[in-house]
Design an enzyme around this catalytic site. Structure first.
Site, PDB file in Angstrom:
ATOM      1  N   ARG A 116       0.804  -1.225   0.000  1.00 10.43           N
ATOM      2  CA  ARG A 116       0.000   0.000   0.000  1.00 10.43           C
ATOM      3  C   ARG A 116       0.837   1.275   0.000  1.00 10.43           C
ATOM      4  O   ARG A 116       0.347   2.353   0.320  1.00 10.43           O
ATOM      5  CB  ARG A 116      -0.987   0.012   1.180  1.00 10.43           C
ATOM      6  CG  ARG A 116      -2.030  -1.108   1.116  1.00 10.43           C
ATOM      7  CD  ARG A 116      -3.168  -0.845   2.076  1.00 10.43           C
ATOM      8  NE  ARG A 116      -4.205  -1.863   1.921  1.00 10.43           N
ATOM      9  CZ  ARG A 116      -4.281  -2.951   2.683  1.00 10.43           C
ATOM     10  NH1 ARG A 116      -3.387  -3.152   3.647  1.00 10.43           N
ATOM     11  NH2 ARG A 116      -5.247  -3.824   2.484  1.00 10.43           N
ATOM     12  N   LYS A 138       2.654  11.444 -11.578  1.00 13.84           N
ATOM     13  CA  LYS A 138       1.891  10.484 -12.383  1.00 13.84           C
ATOM     14  C   LYS A 138       2.695   9.196 -12.513  1.00 13.84           C
ATOM     15  O   LYS A 138       3.837   9.209 -12.961  1.00 13.84           O
ATOM     16  CB  LYS A 138       1.583  11.044 -13.766  1.00 13.84           C
ATOM     17  CG  LYS A 138       0.363  11.940 -13.812  1.00 13.84           C
ATOM     18  CD  LYS A 138      -0.030  12.215 -15.252  1.00 13.84           C
ATOM     19  CE  LYS A 138      -1.316  13.017 -15.319  1.00 13.84           C
ATOM     20  NZ  LYS A 138      -1.729  13.273 -16.718  1.00 13.84           N
ATOM     21  N   GLU A 180       8.459  17.361 -25.583  1.00 12.51           N
ATOM     22  CA  GLU A 180       7.745  17.800 -24.383  1.00 12.51           C
ATOM     23  C   GLU A 180       8.138  19.227 -24.004  1.00 12.51           C
ATOM     24  O   GLU A 180       7.315  19.997 -23.500  1.00 12.51           O
ATOM     25  CB  GLU A 180       8.021  16.854 -23.225  1.00 12.51           C
ATOM     26  CG  GLU A 180       7.477  15.445 -23.407  1.00 12.51           C
ATOM     27  CD  GLU A 180       5.953  15.359 -23.329  1.00 12.51           C
ATOM     28  OE1 GLU A 180       5.308  16.364 -22.925  1.00 12.51           O
ATOM     29  OE2 GLU A 180       5.401  14.299 -23.675  1.00 12.51           O
ATOM     30  N   LYS A 218       6.110  22.910 -15.790  1.00 17.88           N
ATOM     31  CA  LYS A 218       5.283  21.761 -15.414  1.00 17.88           C
ATOM     32  C   LYS A 218       4.884  21.838 -13.954  1.00 17.88           C
ATOM     33  O   LYS A 218       3.735  21.557 -13.599  1.00 17.88           O
ATOM     34  CB  LYS A 218       6.007  20.442 -15.703  1.00 17.88           C
ATOM     35  CG  LYS A 218       5.148  19.249 -15.268  1.00 17.88           C
ATOM     36  CD  LYS A 218       5.539  17.941 -15.866  1.00 17.88           C
ATOM     37  CE  LYS A 218       4.477  16.902 -15.501  1.00 17.88           C
ATOM     38  NZ  LYS A 218       4.772  15.564 -16.011  1.00 17.88           N
ATOM     39  N   GLU A 228      -5.470  16.723 -11.684  1.00 19.34           N
ATOM     40  CA  GLU A 228      -5.887  16.834 -13.091  1.00 19.34           C
ATOM     41  C   GLU A 228      -7.394  16.991 -13.231  1.00 19.34           C
ATOM     42  O   GLU A 228      -8.040  16.333 -14.037  1.00 19.34           O
ATOM     43  CB  GLU A 228      -5.388  15.639 -13.916  1.00 19.34           C
ATOM     44  CG  GLU A 228      -5.324  15.944 -15.402  1.00 19.34           C
ATOM     45  CD  GLU A 228      -4.691  14.851 -16.230  1.00 19.34           C
ATOM     46  OE1 GLU A 228      -4.048  15.197 -17.224  1.00 19.34           O
ATOM     47  OE2 GLU A 228      -4.821  13.659 -15.883  1.00 19.34           O
ATOM     48  N   ARG A 232      -4.315  21.153 -15.178  1.00 16.26           N
ATOM     49  CA  ARG A 232      -3.269  20.186 -15.514  1.00 16.26           C
ATOM     50  C   ARG A 232      -3.531  19.500 -16.849  1.00 16.26           C
ATOM     51  O   ARG A 232      -2.617  18.982 -17.485  1.00 16.26           O
ATOM     52  CB  ARG A 232      -3.134  19.158 -14.390  1.00 16.26           C
ATOM     53  CG  ARG A 232      -1.973  18.173 -14.600  1.00 16.26           C
ATOM     54  CD  ARG A 232      -1.705  17.332 -13.372  1.00 16.26           C
ATOM     55  NE  ARG A 232      -0.612  16.394 -13.610  1.00 16.26           N
ATOM     56  CZ  ARG A 232       0.027  15.719 -12.651  1.00 16.26           C
ATOM     57  NH1 ARG A 232      -0.333  15.880 -11.388  1.00 16.26           N
ATOM     58  NH2 ARG A 232       1.002  14.893 -12.943  1.00 16.26           N
ATOM     59  N   ASN A 236      -1.644  17.833 -21.657  1.00 15.50           N
ATOM     60  CA  ASN A 236      -1.972  16.797 -22.627  1.00 15.50           C
ATOM     61  C   ASN A 236      -2.067  17.327 -24.056  1.00 15.50           C
ATOM     62  O   ASN A 236      -2.446  16.581 -24.968  1.00 15.50           O
ATOM     63  CB  ASN A 236      -3.300  16.127 -22.243  1.00 15.50           C
ATOM     64  CG  ASN A 236      -3.176  15.289 -20.998  1.00 15.50           C
ATOM     65  OD1 ASN A 236      -2.396  14.353 -20.945  1.00 15.50           O
ATOM     66  ND2 ASN A 236      -3.940  15.647 -19.972  1.00 15.50           N
ATOM     67  N   HIS A 239      -1.176  15.170 -27.020  1.00 17.96           N
ATOM     68  CA  HIS A 239      -1.169  13.792 -26.539  1.00 17.96           C
ATOM     69  C   HIS A 239      -2.444  13.022 -26.873  1.00 17.96           C
ATOM     70  O   HIS A 239      -2.431  11.794 -26.879  1.00 17.96           O
ATOM     71  CB  HIS A 239      -0.958  13.763 -25.022  1.00 17.96           C
ATOM     72  CG  HIS A 239       0.453  14.061 -24.607  1.00 17.96           C
ATOM     73  ND1 HIS A 239       1.065  15.257 -24.908  1.00 17.96           N
ATOM     74  CD2 HIS A 239       1.363  13.321 -23.924  1.00 17.96           C
ATOM     75  CE1 HIS A 239       2.300  15.236 -24.407  1.00 17.96           C
ATOM     76  NE2 HIS A 239       2.504  14.086 -23.821  1.00 17.96           N
ATOM     77  N   HIS A 243      -0.906  10.012 -28.330  1.00 17.46           N
ATOM     78  CA  HIS A 243      -0.965   8.711 -27.670  1.00 17.46           C
ATOM     79  C   HIS A 243      -1.612   7.664 -28.567  1.00 17.46           C
ATOM     80  O   HIS A 243      -1.189   6.502 -28.597  1.00 17.46           O
ATOM     81  CB  HIS A 243      -1.743   8.820 -26.363  1.00 17.46           C
ATOM     82  CG  HIS A 243      -0.901   9.199 -25.189  1.00 17.46           C
ATOM     83  ND1 HIS A 243      -1.444   9.604 -23.981  1.00 17.46           N
ATOM     84  CD2 HIS A 243       0.443   9.218 -25.016  1.00 17.46           C
ATOM     85  CE1 HIS A 243      -0.454   9.864 -23.132  1.00 17.46           C
ATOM     86  NE2 HIS A 243       0.686   9.641 -23.734  1.00 17.46           N
ATOM     87  N   HIS A 260       7.764   8.137 -27.933  1.00 17.44           N
ATOM     88  CA  HIS A 260       6.695   8.972 -27.385  1.00 17.44           C
ATOM     89  C   HIS A 260       6.759  10.397 -27.932  1.00 17.44           C
ATOM     90  O   HIS A 260       5.760  10.947 -28.410  1.00 17.44           O
ATOM     91  CB  HIS A 260       6.798   8.985 -25.856  1.00 17.44           C
ATOM     92  CG  HIS A 260       5.852   9.933 -25.203  1.00 17.44           C
ATOM     93  ND1 HIS A 260       4.506   9.668 -25.087  1.00 17.44           N
ATOM     94  CD2 HIS A 260       6.061  11.159 -24.635  1.00 17.44           C
ATOM     95  CE1 HIS A 260       3.916  10.686 -24.464  1.00 17.44           C
ATOM     96  NE2 HIS A 260       4.829  11.594 -24.183  1.00 17.44           N
TER      97      HIS A 260
END
Length: 356
Positions: A116, A138, A180, A218, A228, A232, A236, A239, A243, A260
């Site tokens: 956990r 993330k 990026e 960032k 997000e 935030r 993206n 993306h 993606h 990427h």
């Protein structure tokens, strides 16, 4: 360079990295230290890293995973969880992720879920990880070819950015990370975009400052919206389609996988065109974006059949809600707009624009 304080951690740079890392270890006294690497960082980065990590009597175990996005999977996580268990890792253990975006994403997820949650530290070794993947908490893995479908948002204890690791990178990986940085300029700071697209006026000594500036951008966005829920999402940009393109090229045996950043560069070109149709981005600024991106990135052949399958993959984008695909687009360079709805017809038009 000064450190950067995030919501729950601190990003340290270069000469400060190892002193702060060792102070953290001495203060927290972990029961064991685990270092996660991939096959590349095991050979090129680990020896240097271990030389600068005096830990006294604390046991250090190195765990290695295969290199590449195709190995960012739950199966690999299971292997790492099992290794932690076999080495008797407990809740006071520390996991240090030494690698690029795959290692920091996967390692952060493993640490966040083992017992956990155990403490972890990111030591990014690629440009992409330094300016993006390692910062902001993330973590996660891919579900088949679908990018980052499984994960949690959970910051590590600290991030250590040692830019000398970039000396180990091939050129295509440097280029991937640069996408990026360009994105940060397009969504947040036109002046930064202008600097990045005129690098002929700079030299290699300026790279550290540019990386620092990207992390600052960032961090400002993530600090304001860690979960997000709103702002935030601007991270993206490029993306949504990027993606989908990356996933499509990864899952098809007759395609050569693309990195990427290469996919995000295509996504930014496509989504900039969509911005002219939906958000009022000027044709002049669209031309500036095209010129800036294509200085570094070569075009990829995407056929009509490819386009159909890429559009089908958009349903899995994490910004979607109630079955509606939501894009981040631009009103102008440095001025993003959230939650834009785009028709498939316009997306196909954007692909035609990109191809021609």
């Amino acid at each position: 360079m000064d450190s950067i304080s995030t919501k729950n951690a601190t990003v340290y740079f270069n000469s400060d990295v190892y002193s702060e890392l060792n102070d953290y270890i001495n203060t927290t006294n972990p029961s064991k230290i685990f270092v996660l690497v991939d096959t590349n960082t095991h050979d090129y980065c680990l020896p240097k890293f271990l030389e600068r990590l005096p830990t006294g009597d604390i046991i250090i175990e190195v765990m290695e995973i295969p290199n590449g996005e195709e190995h960012k999977t739950i199966d690999i996580c299971t292997g790492v969880w099992e290794a932690l268990s076999e080495y008797n890792a407990d809740r006071k253990s520390l996991l240090i992720n030494l690698g690029g975006g795959v290692v920091t994403d996967l390692g952060g997820f493993v640490a966040s879920t083992y017992m956990r949650g155990i403490a972890y530290i990111n030591m990014p070794t690629s440009l992409l990880a330094m300016v993006d993947a390692s910062v902001g908490g993330k973590t996660g893995v891919d579900l088949g070819a679908l990018k980052n479908q499984i994960g949690v948002i959970n910051e590590g204890a600290l991030v250590g950015i040692d830019t000398t690791f970039l000396d180990t990178l091939p050129q295509n990986e440097m280029v991937s990370g640069f996408a990026e940085m360009l994105k940060h300029g397009l969504i947040y700071n036109k002046e930064y975009w202008n600097i990045l697209t005129h690098l002929e006026k700079l030299d290699i000594s300026d790279l550290d400052r540019l990386i620092y500036d990207s992390v600052v951008i960032k961090n400002k966005v993530v600090t304001e919206d860690p979960g997000e829920k709103g702002l935030r999402k601007i991270l993206n940009f490029g993306h949504t389609l990027g993606h989908a393109i990356e996933s499509y090229f990864l899952e098809n045996a007759d395609k050569t996988p693309i990195l990427h950043g290469e996919a995000v560069a295509i996504g930014m070109l496509l989504e900039s065109y969509l911005s002219t149709k939906i958000c009022g981005l000027s044709v002049k600024e669209l031309d500036i974006i095209n010129e800036g991106i294509l200085k570094t990135f070569t075009k990829v052949n995407i056929t009509k059949n490819d386009q159909k399958h890429i559009i089908d993959l958009l349903q899995y984008d994490k910004k979607n809600s109630h079955g509606i695909v939501k894009f981040v687009l631009l009103e102008a360079i440095g001025q993003p707009k959230l939650d834009c709805v785009v028709s498939n017809e316009l997306i196909l038009e954007a692909f035609d624009y990109y191809s021609n």
